[in-house]
Design a protein around this motif. Structure first.
Motif, mmCIF file in Angstrom:
data_model
loop_
_atom_site.group_PDB
_atom_site.id
_atom_site.type_symbol
_atom_site.label_atom_id
_atom_site.label_comp_id
_atom_site.label_asym_id
_atom_site.label_seq_id
_atom_site.Cartn_x
_atom_site.Cartn_y
_atom_site.Cartn_z
ATOM 1 N N UNK A 199 0.835 -1.205 0.000
ATOM 2 C CA UNK A 199 0.000 0.000 0.000
ATOM 3 C C UNK A 199 0.869 1.254 0.000
ATOM 4 N N UNK A 200 1.897 1.275 0.833
ATOM 5 C CA UNK A 200 2.797 2.425 0.854
ATOM 6 C C UNK A 200 3.527 2.565 -0.470
ATOM 7 N N UNK A 201 3.915 1.439 -1.038
ATOM 8 C CA UNK A 201 4.581 1.441 -2.335
ATOM 9 C C UNK A 201 3.683 2.041 -3.417
ATOM 10 N N UNK A 202 2.417 1.663 -3.427
ATOM 11 C CA UNK A 202 1.490 2.200 -4.420
ATOM 12 C C UNK A 202 1.337 3.708 -4.272
ATOM 13 N N UNK A 203 1.320 4.179 -3.044
ATOM 14 C CA UNK A 203 1.233 5.617 -2.797
ATOM 15 C C UNK A 203 2.430 6.334 -3.410
ATOM 16 N N UNK A 204 3.601 5.749 -3.248
ATOM 17 C CA UNK A 204 4.819 6.335 -3.825
ATOM 18 C C UNK A 204 4.786 6.288 -5.350
ATOM 19 N N UNK A 205 4.357 5.156 -5.910
ATOM 20 C CA UNK A 205 4.320 5.010 -7.365
ATOM 21 C C UNK A 205 3.321 5.962 -8.003
ATOM 22 N N UNK A 206 2.224 6.203 -7.334
ATOM 23 C CA UNK A 206 1.233 7.128 -7.880
ATOM 24 C C UNK A 206 1.840 8.506 -8.094
ATOM 25 N N UNK A 207 2.603 8.959 -7.115
ATOM 26 C CA UNK A 207 3.244 10.264 -7.224
ATOM 27 C C UNK A 207 4.352 10.245 -8.267
ATOM 28 N N UNK A 208 5.164 9.198 -8.236
ATOM 29 C CA UNK A 208 6.325 9.135 -9.130
ATOM 30 C C UNK A 208 5.925 9.040 -10.591
ATOM 31 N N UNK A 209 4.855 8.286 -10.880
ATOM 32 C CA UNK A 209 4.476 8.021 -12.277
ATOM 33 C C UNK A 209 3.159 8.689 -12.674
ATOM 34 N N UNK A 210 2.632 9.568 -11.845
ATOM 35 C CA UNK A 210 1.458 10.368 -12.194
ATOM 36 C C UNK A 210 0.272 9.469 -12.539
ATOM 37 N N UNK A 211 -0.031 8.534 -11.641
ATOM 38 C CA UNK A 211 -1.036 7.506 -11.904
ATOM 39 C C UNK A 211 -2.391 7.844 -11.290
ATOM 40 N N UNK A 212 -3.423 7.249 -11.865
ATOM 41 C CA UNK A 212 -4.719 7.134 -11.223
ATOM 42 C C UNK A 212 -4.859 5.678 -10.781
ATOM 43 N N UNK A 213 -5.297 5.470 -9.546
ATOM 44 C CA UNK A 213 -5.411 4.117 -9.009
ATOM 45 C C UNK A 213 -6.868 3.814 -8.648
ATOM 46 N N UNK A 214 -7.313 2.615 -9.008
ATOM 47 C CA UNK A 214 -8.579 2.069 -8.515
ATOM 48 C C UNK A 214 -8.224 0.797 -7.758
ATOM 49 N N UNK A 215 -8.494 0.803 -6.461
ATOM 50 C CA UNK A 215 -8.041 -0.263 -5.565
ATOM 51 C C UNK A 215 -9.265 -1.010 -5.035
ATOM 52 N N UNK A 216 -9.388 -2.291 -5.413
ATOM 53 C CA UNK A 216 -10.523 -3.118 -5.017
ATOM 54 C C UNK A 216 -10.110 -3.970 -3.822
ATOM 55 N N UNK A 217 -10.914 -3.975 -2.768
ATOM 56 C CA UNK A 217 -10.557 -4.768 -1.595
ATOM 57 C C UNK A 217 -11.778 -4.981 -0.709
ATOM 58 N N UNK A 218 -11.653 -5.938 0.214
ATOM 59 C CA UNK A 218 -12.642 -6.083 1.278
ATOM 60 C C UNK A 218 -12.051 -5.647 2.612
ATOM 61 N N UNK A 219 -10.799 -5.157 2.588
ATOM 62 C CA UNK A 219 -10.062 -4.805 3.800
ATOM 63 C C UNK A 219 -10.126 -3.293 4.014
ATOM 64 N N UNK A 220 -11.102 -2.848 4.781
ATOM 65 C CA UNK A 220 -11.318 -1.417 4.971
ATOM 66 C C UNK A 220 -10.145 -0.706 5.652
ATOM 67 N N UNK A 221 -9.579 -1.230 6.743
ATOM 68 C CA UNK A 221 -8.450 -0.520 7.367
ATOM 69 C C UNK A 221 -7.274 -0.325 6.424
ATOM 70 N N UNK A 222 -7.011 -1.318 5.587
ATOM 71 C CA UNK A 222 -5.915 -1.197 4.633
ATOM 72 C C UNK A 222 -6.189 -0.075 3.639
ATOM 73 N N UNK A 223 -7.428 0.023 3.205
ATOM 74 C CA UNK A 223 -7.802 0.999 2.188
ATOM 75 C C UNK A 223 -7.724 2.433 2.697
ATOM 76 N N UNK A 224 -8.022 2.642 3.985
ATOM 77 C CA UNK A 224 -8.108 4.010 4.496
ATOM 78 C C UNK A 224 -6.775 4.736 4.488
ATOM 79 N N UNK A 225 -5.676 4.005 4.406
ATOM 80 C CA UNK A 225 -4.369 4.665 4.367
ATOM 81 C C UNK A 225 -3.972 5.094 2.962
#
Length: 354
Positions: A199-225
């Motif tokens: 999750x932290x890695x994806x946050x970094x990659x979004x900034x580095x590569x100017x991405x839009x992310x759609x993240x599918x999960x059933x894990x609410x605490x993980x998603x909130x970060x």
């Protein structure tokens, strides 16, 4: 939201499968906009339709599934693309160069009998890309996900840990520089530490590569970060959409509030933990009115006969409930969001070679 701010626009989307006992609706009349450069989380119970919705972003619903409605992709430059109307050859280009997808099973996404290097090279070759330049990018991407490029590229998938395979798959998905990355339960098979690292890695990659992310999960605490906004899915449709803070602190749909209350909480004794009572609806048997009404403590005759539309609760917060003002009192949450254990942010270097 104007089209200049929107990268994907979903309108009246249905996904159906014809079964022996009738037509199965696994996505029903979904309307959703994804803003450019945001991280949108989509959450719900297993079987709620999240993965089918994610696959529709790329017109990748498997046969015999049928997608109808509209999925419009808006590139930064050029005309909008009607994804569901693309030919097979157009889809082959679109799925890697504009929108890419990361699935939860990294092992099944890699060919087990060829080295990872071959799979990077074949992706470049299939899309007519310069292979030496593309492999230079592959090295850069693998370093960005905290992997040793030469070690990974010269390995078979079975020689890598689950976390390494998943990060290598994320690197592969970014090889052709897509603007949108759809992630379907990408951390489901990983341990807690590696989930947080991804999750932290994806946050970094979004900034580095100017991405839009759609993240599918059933894990609410993980998603909130990670998520800027969260869309809650129940019974094959969306029930509530809002910013992460709005949904954590001001959830206005009884299902969202029940989902929050059912989230594991170390501060609450086991015998006091909540479950969502009742059963999920069958995709073949459509319920009259609100799909959540059989499980909802505030449902009345109107709810059981009339399907509620999405209604504005506050700016950038919508709820498909006639009684969204009553939901907080009717479905109290045992612990405030700030009292629950956060999934937290860890450094992406934790477990980098595990």
């Amino acid at each position: 939201m104007s089209n200049t701010d929107t990268i994907v626009e979903v309108s009246n989307l249905d996904v159906t499968f014809q079964m022996d006992r009738g037509q199965s609706h696994v996505v029903r009349d979904v309307n959703l906009d994804v803003a450019r450069n945001e991280t949108l989380g989509i959450i719900g119970e297993s079987g709620s339709g999240k993965s089918m919705l994610a696959s529709s972003f790329l017109n990748a619903v498997i046969d015999p599934g049928v997608s109808t409605g509209k999925v419009m992709y808006h590139p930064e430059d050029g005309a909008p693309v009607s994804v569901l109307e693309l030919s097979d050859s157009e889809l082959d280009r679109f799925r890697w160069e504009e929108v890419a997808m990361v699935f939860q099973g990294a092992m099944s996404s890699f060919n087990p009998v060829t080295k990872i290097r071959t799979q990077f090279r074949e992706t470049l070759q299939d899309h007519g890309r310069d292979i030496p330049a593309g492999m230079d990018r592959a090295h850069e991407l693998l370093e960005s996900v905290y992997l040793d490029p030469d070690r990974i590229l010269d390995s078979y998938a079975h020689e890598l840990s689950g976390g390494m395979k998943q990060r290598a798959l994320i690197a592969l998905s970014l090889l052709l520089e897509p603007d949108l990355l759809v992630l379907d339960e990408p951390t489901a098979a990983l341990d807690l530490l590696m989930q947080r690292s991804i999750v932290t890695l994806l946050d970094e990659l979004q900034t580095e590569y100017d991405l839009t992310l759609v993240f599918i999960t059933h894990d609410l605490p993980l998603l909130t970060t990670l998520a800027d906004r969260i869309a809650v899915m129940y019974a094959f449709n969306l029930t509530e959409i809002g910013t992460t803070d709005e949904l954590l602190y001001n959830a206005s749909h009884p299902y969202t509030r029940a989902l929050l209350d059912a989230t594991p909480d170390l501060n609450v004794p086991v015998d006091e933990m909540s479950i969502i009572k009742g059963s999920k609806p069958d995709p073949v048997d459509r319920i009259s009115g609100c799909s959540y009404s059989p499980r909802c403590p505030i449902a009345d005759d109107r709810c059981r006969s009339e399907e509620p539309p999405m209604m504005t609760v506050r700016d950038a917060h919508e709820s498909a409930c006639f009684y969204y003002d009553d939901a907080p009192d009717a479905v109290p949450i045992s612990a405030a969001p700030d009292e629950r254990p956060s999934s937290g942010r860890t450094t992406a270097t934790e477990g980098r070679d595990n």
